[in-house]
Write a protein that holds these residues in place. Sequence first.
Motif, mmCIF file in Angstrom:
data_model
loop_
_atom_site.group_PDB
_atom_site.id
_atom_site.type_symbol
_atom_site.label_atom_id
_atom_site.label_comp_id
_atom_site.label_asym_id
_atom_site.label_seq_id
_atom_site.Cartn_x
_atom_site.Cartn_y
_atom_site.Cartn_z
ATOM 1 N N PHE A 93 1.587 -4.899 -11.406
ATOM 2 C CA PHE A 93 0.361 -4.114 -11.255
ATOM 3 C C PHE A 93 0.022 -3.928 -9.783
ATOM 4 C CE2 PHE A 93 -4.275 -3.725 -10.959
ATOM 5 C CZ PHE A 93 -4.499 -2.671 -11.827
ATOM 6 N N THR A 94 0.110 -5.018 -9.024
ATOM 7 C CA THR A 94 -0.341 -4.959 -7.642
ATOM 8 C C THR A 94 0.556 -4.059 -6.796
ATOM 9 O OG1 THR A 94 -1.107 -6.261 -5.763
ATOM 10 C CG2 THR A 94 0.864 -7.036 -6.842
ATOM 11 N N LEU A 95 1.810 -3.902 -7.191
ATOM 12 C CA LEU A 95 2.689 -3.027 -6.411
ATOM 13 C C LEU A 95 2.670 -1.578 -6.914
ATOM 14 C CD1 LEU A 95 5.686 -5.482 -5.923
ATOM 15 C CD2 LEU A 95 4.040 -4.757 -4.191
ATOM 16 N N SER A 96 1.787 -1.284 -7.845
ATOM 17 C CA SER A 96 1.695 0.068 -8.432
ATOM 18 C C SER A 96 3.009 0.533 -9.047
ATOM 19 C CB SER A 96 1.273 1.120 -7.401
ATOM 20 O OG SER A 96 0.087 0.791 -6.777
ATOM 21 N N LEU A 97 3.750 -0.386 -9.663
ATOM 22 C CA LEU A 97 5.047 0.003 -10.221
ATOM 23 C C LEU A 97 4.917 0.458 -11.663
ATOM 24 C CD1 LEU A 97 7.188 -2.925 -8.810
ATOM 25 C CD2 LEU A 97 7.056 -0.577 -7.989
ATOM 26 N N LEU A 154 1.702 0.092 -20.869
ATOM 27 C CA LEU A 154 2.411 1.230 -20.284
ATOM 28 C C LEU A 154 3.151 0.883 -18.988
ATOM 29 C CD1 LEU A 154 -0.248 3.980 -21.050
ATOM 30 C CD2 LEU A 154 1.975 3.678 -22.144
ATOM 31 N N LEU A 155 2.533 0.075 -18.114
ATOM 32 C CA LEU A 155 3.219 -0.247 -16.853
ATOM 33 C C LEU A 155 4.464 -1.113 -17.054
ATOM 34 C CD1 LEU A 155 0.299 -0.761 -14.272
ATOM 35 C CD2 LEU A 155 1.648 1.273 -14.720
ATOM 36 N N PRO A 156 4.359 -2.237 -17.803
ATOM 37 C CA PRO A 156 5.593 -3.007 -18.022
ATOM 38 C C PRO A 156 6.658 -2.202 -18.768
ATOM 39 C CG PRO A 156 3.687 -4.155 -18.969
ATOM 40 C CD PRO A 156 3.171 -2.916 -18.340
ATOM 41 N N GLY A 214 5.551 5.777 -11.699
ATOM 42 C CA GLY A 214 5.996 6.928 -10.926
ATOM 43 C C GLY A 214 5.230 7.218 -9.647
ATOM 44 N N VAL A 215 4.216 6.412 -9.316
ATOM 45 C CA VAL A 215 3.516 6.640 -8.050
ATOM 46 C C VAL A 215 4.469 6.419 -6.888
ATOM 47 C CG1 VAL A 215 1.898 5.581 -6.448
ATOM 48 C CG2 VAL A 215 1.158 6.105 -8.731
ATOM 49 N N ILE A 216 5.157 5.304 -6.939
ATOM 50 C CA ILE A 216 6.038 4.971 -5.836
ATOM 51 C C ILE A 216 7.226 5.943 -5.787
ATOM 52 C CG2 ILE A 216 7.522 3.123 -4.932
ATOM 53 C CD1 ILE A 216 4.573 2.561 -4.522
ATOM 54 N N GLY A 249 -1.049 1.620 0.799
ATOM 55 C CA GLY A 249 -2.398 2.016 0.392
ATOM 56 C C GLY A 249 -2.513 2.089 -1.122
ATOM 57 N N SER A 250 -1.453 2.596 -1.752
ATOM 58 C CA SER A 250 -1.462 2.649 -3.204
ATOM 59 C C SER A 250 -1.416 1.240 -3.790
ATOM 60 C CB SER A 250 -0.260 3.459 -3.694
ATOM 61 O OG SER A 250 -0.113 3.306 -5.077
ATOM 62 N N ALA A 251 -0.560 0.414 -3.223
ATOM 63 C CA ALA A 251 -0.374 -0.937 -3.757
ATOM 64 C C ALA A 251 -1.618 -1.801 -3.550
ATOM 65 C CB ALA A 251 0.840 -1.588 -3.096
ATOM 66 N N GLY A 302 -5.206 -2.681 -3.535
ATOM 67 C CA GLY A 302 -6.366 -2.100 -4.207
ATOM 68 C C GLY A 302 -7.235 -3.180 -4.800
ATOM 69 N N LEU A 303 -7.949 -2.792 -5.848
ATOM 70 C CA LEU A 303 -8.814 -3.770 -6.497
ATOM 71 C C LEU A 303 -8.009 -4.967 -6.964
ATOM 72 C CD1 LEU A 303 -10.812 -1.189 -8.628
ATOM 73 C CD2 LEU A 303 -11.589 -2.361 -6.567
ATOM 74 N N GLY A 304 -6.740 -4.735 -7.309
ATOM 75 C CA GLY A 304 -5.868 -5.817 -7.753
ATOM 76 C C GLY A 304 -5.745 -6.920 -6.705
ATOM 77 N N ASN A 305 -5.718 -6.556 -5.443
ATOM 78 C CA ASN A 305 -5.558 -7.568 -4.392
ATOM 79 C C ASN A 305 -6.852 -8.266 -4.051
ATOM 80 O OD1 ASN A 305 -3.749 -5.197 -4.074
ATOM 81 N ND2 ASN A 305 -2.746 -6.579 -2.636
HETATM 82 N N1 TRP Z 1 -1.871 -1.534 -7.235
HETATM 83 C C1 TRP Z 1 -3.239 -1.263 -7.528
HETATM 84 C C2 TRP Z 1 -4.104 -2.469 -7.184
HETATM 85 O O1 TRP Z 1 -3.609 -3.526 -6.875
HETATM 86 C C3 TRP Z 1 -3.472 -0.934 -8.960
HETATM 87 C C4 TRP Z 1 -2.491 -0.002 -9.555
HETATM 88 C C5 TRP Z 1 -1.629 -0.252 -10.532
HETATM 89 C C6 TRP Z 1 -2.258 1.285 -9.173
HETATM 90 N N2 TRP Z 1 -0.852 0.824 -10.779
HETATM 91 C C7 TRP Z 1 -1.216 1.782 -9.964
HETATM 92 C C8 TRP Z 1 -2.829 2.060 -8.214
HETATM 93 C C9 TRP Z 1 -0.744 3.024 -9.772
HETATM 94 C C10 TRP Z 1 -2.353 3.328 -8.056
HETATM 95 C C11 TRP Z 1 -1.316 3.790 -8.804
HETATM 96 O O2 TRP Z 1 -5.288 -2.367 -7.257
#
Ligand code: TRP
Length: 463
Positions: free
Chosen positions: A227-231, A388-390, A234-236, A21-23, A25-28
Amino acid sequence: MENPKREQWSSKMGFILAAAGSAIGLGNIWKFPYIAGENGGAAFLFIYLICILSIGLPVLIAEVLIGRTTQRNPVGAFKKLTNNKFWSYVGKMGIITAFIILSFYSVVAGWAIGYIVESAKGAFQSFKEPAQAGEYFNSLLLQPEWNLFYLLVFILMSMFFVYFGVQKGIEKGSKIMMPLLFILLIILMIRGITLEGANEGLKFFFHPEWSKITSQTILLALGHAFFTLSLGMGVIMTYGSYMSNNDSIPGTSLSIIILDTVISVVAGVMIFTTVFAFGQDPAQGPGLIFHVIPVVFNQMPGGIFFAILFFILLALAALTSSISLIEVVVAYFVDEKKWKRQKAVIFTGVVGTLLAIPCSLSYNLMSEVKLFDSNFFDTLDFLASNILLPLGGFLLAIFVGYVWGLDKAVENLKIGSEKFFEKYPVSLFLWKIFIKYLAPLLMFFVLLDTVGILKVVKNLFVE
Ligand code: TRP
């Protein structure tokens, strides 16, 4: 002091659905189809899959692993594994990134909710051209009240689920929303492929145009895999911290990756078949769903109904993602500052809203306010997604490979997946190579590219 009552997912499926659910999202649903369409279709898909498997999977496993081993939020997790203060700042960077993503993500999610209402009102019925829908969209963007109202609705909905905790809120919510999302997506995809002229869309999406693949495309695919995996923030890790030792980390991680990828591909099929069937331009960037989709649905029988479903789908996908963003921050305050969950949720929601307001006003009252040459929204998006994510992912791989150390990591990774590794011993070997050498190296290139250093180096060679 140990926290005696830390919650856990009630089942392995609960964890998989929440993380997916986190992964997802709008990204997909919005971003992936669009960038794949512009960058060589199936050729991009192929490169993207390699990135997902070589970088996405190892880093995802590492994040879940640190979370489950420490049973902590990102800050507490690093603190538990090393005394070096630097790493608790890396954890804090994740908390800040969560706020930043929450702010601009909620604005777009708010538009999706607003569009459910607009579709139901029949606002799109007179549109024949994307230009008209575009004008309508822009006129909505110019209304601060419209933006702020739906932004607030969205944040309150996200807070609602986190408020009720891991099992009763997030897990229960994911167990209802994710299957609903799968069903909606399948309905819309079937609608798409049964339209006359859908073949053109499939051709566009699945025809590999290798000539479009450049080093730039590879970096784009890598960045998006992340981005798409929410990596990287720290969410995961936080979701992994609610996982039990009986569950296999490689197995669950693989499920999450497969779900995320399948959804992206299905969303691509749905969007391109529909857009091509009505002879619309597929390469419209951010406008694609808000400009083209209302017009497209308007031209088919039962269009209002499908338009409503589409925007519900979009809002649901965004909702399960923003829930995870709020949960990271909440876990931090609950673990580290001993706050009550409810207080932490309200605090996070209020601060998140305050930060989201300028993003939302970036298109109207504050359109003249520039931060580093862009409006507030674009600056925060760029800062989070491209820097920040990379950076977070790079540091995480360094941490596992060189600070915590592969020996300890592997010892913990084996818990719950003894059978998996007995059956596929090579997977462990591969994970070690990828997390210690390949992932940090590739992510380092992404970062160099973002700051513009790669371009400078390339020019040196060309001249
Ligand atoms: N993965 C989410 C998407 O594809 C976007 C996203 C990136 C995200 N980092 C995140 C969502 C961290 C929640 C937490 O839309």
